[in-house]
Design a protein around this motif. Structure first.
Motif, mmCIF file in Angstrom:
data_model
loop_
_atom_site.group_PDB
_atom_site.id
_atom_site.type_symbol
_atom_site.label_atom_id
_atom_site.label_comp_id
_atom_site.label_asym_id
_atom_site.label_seq_id
_atom_site.Cartn_x
_atom_site.Cartn_y
_atom_site.Cartn_z
ATOM 1 N N ASP A 105 6.983 31.291 -97.786
ATOM 2 C CA ASP A 105 6.900 29.890 -98.196
ATOM 3 C C ASP A 105 5.537 29.243 -97.924
ATOM 4 N N PRO A 106 4.863 29.560 -96.799
ATOM 5 C CA PRO A 106 3.533 28.960 -96.584
ATOM 6 C C PRO A 106 2.540 29.296 -97.705
ATOM 7 N N ILE A 107 2.653 30.493 -98.296
ATOM 8 C CA ILE A 107 1.757 30.866 -99.396
ATOM 9 C C ILE A 107 2.075 30.036 -100.632
ATOM 10 N N TRP A 108 3.361 29.926 -100.953
ATOM 11 C CA TRP A 108 3.739 29.111 -102.114
ATOM 12 C C TRP A 108 3.333 27.653 -101.900
ATOM 13 N N ALA A 109 3.501 27.165 -100.674
ATOM 14 C CA ALA A 109 3.136 25.774 -100.375
ATOM 15 C C ALA A 109 1.644 25.546 -100.551
ATOM 16 N N ALA A 110 0.820 26.497 -100.104
ATOM 17 C CA ALA A 110 -0.628 26.363 -100.258
ATOM 18 C C ALA A 110 -1.021 26.400 -101.723
ATOM 19 N N ALA A 111 -0.353 27.262 -102.501
ATOM 20 C CA ALA A 111 -0.644 27.335 -103.938
ATOM 21 C C ALA A 111 -0.334 26.009 -104.617
ATOM 22 N N VAL A 112 0.815 25.437 -104.313
ATOM 23 C CA VAL A 112 1.206 24.157 -104.910
ATOM 24 C C VAL A 112 0.273 23.041 -104.448
ATOM 25 N N GLU A 148 -7.047 28.303 -98.268
ATOM 26 C CA GLU A 148 -7.681 27.046 -97.861
ATOM 27 C C GLU A 148 -9.205 27.155 -97.925
ATOM 28 N N HIS A 149 -9.722 28.333 -97.615
ATOM 29 C CA HIS A 149 -11.180 28.512 -97.615
ATOM 30 C C HIS A 149 -11.764 28.442 -99.020
ATOM 31 N N TRP A 150 -11.065 29.022 -100.007
ATOM 32 C CA TRP A 150 -11.639 29.163 -101.340
ATOM 33 C C TRP A 150 -11.098 28.187 -102.371
ATOM 34 N N ALA A 151 -10.078 27.425 -102.023
ATOM 35 C CA ALA A 151 -9.386 26.620 -103.028
ATOM 36 C C ALA A 151 -10.288 25.612 -103.732
ATOM 37 N N GLY A 152 -11.309 25.121 -103.071
ATOM 38 C CA GLY A 152 -12.180 24.138 -103.701
ATOM 39 C C GLY A 152 -13.297 24.721 -104.537
ATOM 40 N N HIS A 153 -13.357 26.031 -104.637
ATOM 41 C CA HIS A 153 -14.431 26.703 -105.382
ATOM 42 C C HIS A 153 -14.314 26.386 -106.872
ATOM 43 N N THR A 154 -15.436 26.045 -107.475
ATOM 44 C CA THR A 154 -15.445 25.649 -108.889
ATOM 45 C C THR A 154 -14.859 26.712 -109.801
ATOM 46 N N TYR A 155 -15.099 27.987 -109.486
ATOM 47 C CA TYR A 155 -14.717 29.057 -110.397
ATOM 48 C C TYR A 155 -13.571 29.935 -109.891
#
Length: 382
Positions: free
Chosen positions: A189-196, A162-169
């Motif tokens: 499952d929480p990891i897969w859910a965050a990835a999706v 969640e912290h890094w997902a919006g990073h451009t690179y």
């Protein structure tokens, strides 16, 4: 060629060129002391600084004592480790070898304590952002990073995503393959859910783990380190079966998994075997399609290491049977001794699969741009 003035200015060109090589496996390494300040407390002081520092050899590559399993020409002149100099990597990998976009996959020190591994993952992400993905070192816009997480600590892993997902690179999530239980367990499952949720592929790079977290075949630990190099493929096979038969891809239809450095030629007989079991016992399973269909839609493999028989035509047939154009991503493994130059690798691919494997699959998997700023003098592979 790029002039010294151009490199010093570190300003991307306005002219754009098409991406023709996406390298999905390159290993940046911190310079001595660079990582320490990024480790969050209390783990920096109470755990990592209190541990003995030494060279534990768990990889018996040829000439390890001399080159540490690295290309001998990748050691910087300042005595640091290969992969620690972004400018040197830029010159060797992008300008001279011809890669256009590079997926950086740093190593996270795995420990027996999930919380400590999570703290190290946080430190690696901070370091990568500060010293590779910053405007000074990524002025050419060719580096893409990995959000490193401790899969053993799903709550911390999700927080890091969640912290890094919006990073451009930041283009993917990076985990290790050794956790117990296997990936089909709902605890992940929480990891897969965050990835999706964030549209990020999850990449799994082979690791060494620590103590009992090392990959162990059913009959126990092997006698030699080179045995481990073969068992990684078996480890990946087990994780793939777990993802499919435990219904992870049915729960998360948009999930994409990349296996890095686990080889790939073994996937063909595994697909045959899984499909045969499904044909015989499908009524007892909760999955809704043939296992091979899940593989081709949800899973990618990197090309390095490329194992091939003496008769290269057999490899070509295997590529066609497994529909390699759907499941392979080019990778170099820079700066390791096993480095595969894109100019060499492309010649081993069937002509019909070259564009897909060398760049189109990478662009799609990592949601990359189709063009990048031009670099005068850069080698162009094809």
């Amino acid at each position: 060629m790029l002039t010294t003035a151009q490199v010093r200015a570190r300003v991307p060109a306005t002219e754009l060129v098409p991406v023709r090589v996406v390298d999905s496996d390159v290993h940046p390494v911190p310079r001595r002391g660079d990582l320490v300040d990024h480790i969050p407390e209390p783990w920096r002081t109470s755990f990592f600084l209190g541990h003995r520092v030494g060279d534990t050899i768990i990889y018996d590559a040829p000439d390890y004592a001399h080159s540490k399993a690295m290309r001998v020409d990748t050691f910087p002149a300042n005595g640091e480790f290969p992969g620690s100099d972004p400018d040197m990597a830029f010159r060797q990998l992008i300008m001279e070898a011809g890669s256009d976009i590079v997926i950086l996959e740093p190593t996270v020190k795995a420990t027996r304590l999930p919380e400590a591994t999570a703290a190290m993952a946080t430190a690696v992400n901070r370091w990568l952002d500060a010293q590779w993905l910053d405007a000074h070192n990524n002025w050419h816009q060719r580096w893409r990073g990995s959000i490193c997480v401790a899969i053993d600590d799903p709550q911390a892993a999700v927080a890091e995503i969640e912290h890094w997902a919006g990073h451009t690179y930041m283009s993917q999530i990076l985990i290790k393959a050794e956790p117990r239980p296997c990936w089909g367990d709902p605890r992940y499952d929480p990891i897969w859910a965050a990835a999706v949720k964030h549209g990020l592929p999850v990449s799994c790079h082979l690791s060494r783990g620590a103590y009992e977290t090392m990959p162990m075949p059913p009959v126990g630990f092997p006698s030699y380190n080179h045995d481990f190099m073969v068992t990684y493929s078996l480890l990946a096979a087990n994780q793939i079966m777990s993802l499919i038969f435990d219904g992870v891809f049915d729960r998360f239809p948009a999930l994409r998994i990349v296996f890095v450095e686990h080889a790939f030629t073994w996937i063909l007989p595994l697909m045959w075997r899984m499909d045969a079991i499904y044909a015989a016992r499908g009524s007892f399973m909760s999955i809704t399609r043939k296992p091979s269909e899940y593989v081709k839609e949800h899973i990618k493999f990197t090309t390095q290491p490329l194992d091939y028989p003496e008769d290269k035509t057999e490899l070509t047939r295997a590529f066609e049977w497994m529909e390699a154009d759907k499941i392979l991503l080019y990778s170099s493994d820079y700066p390791h001794w096993t480095f595969d130059d894109p100019r060499w690798l492309v010649k081993h691919l069937p002509p019909t699969a070259r564009e897909k494997v060398m760049f189109r699959n990478g662009i799609e998997t990592y949601h990359l741009p189709e063009t990048v700023p031009a670099l005068p003098g850069q080698i162009r592979v094809h």
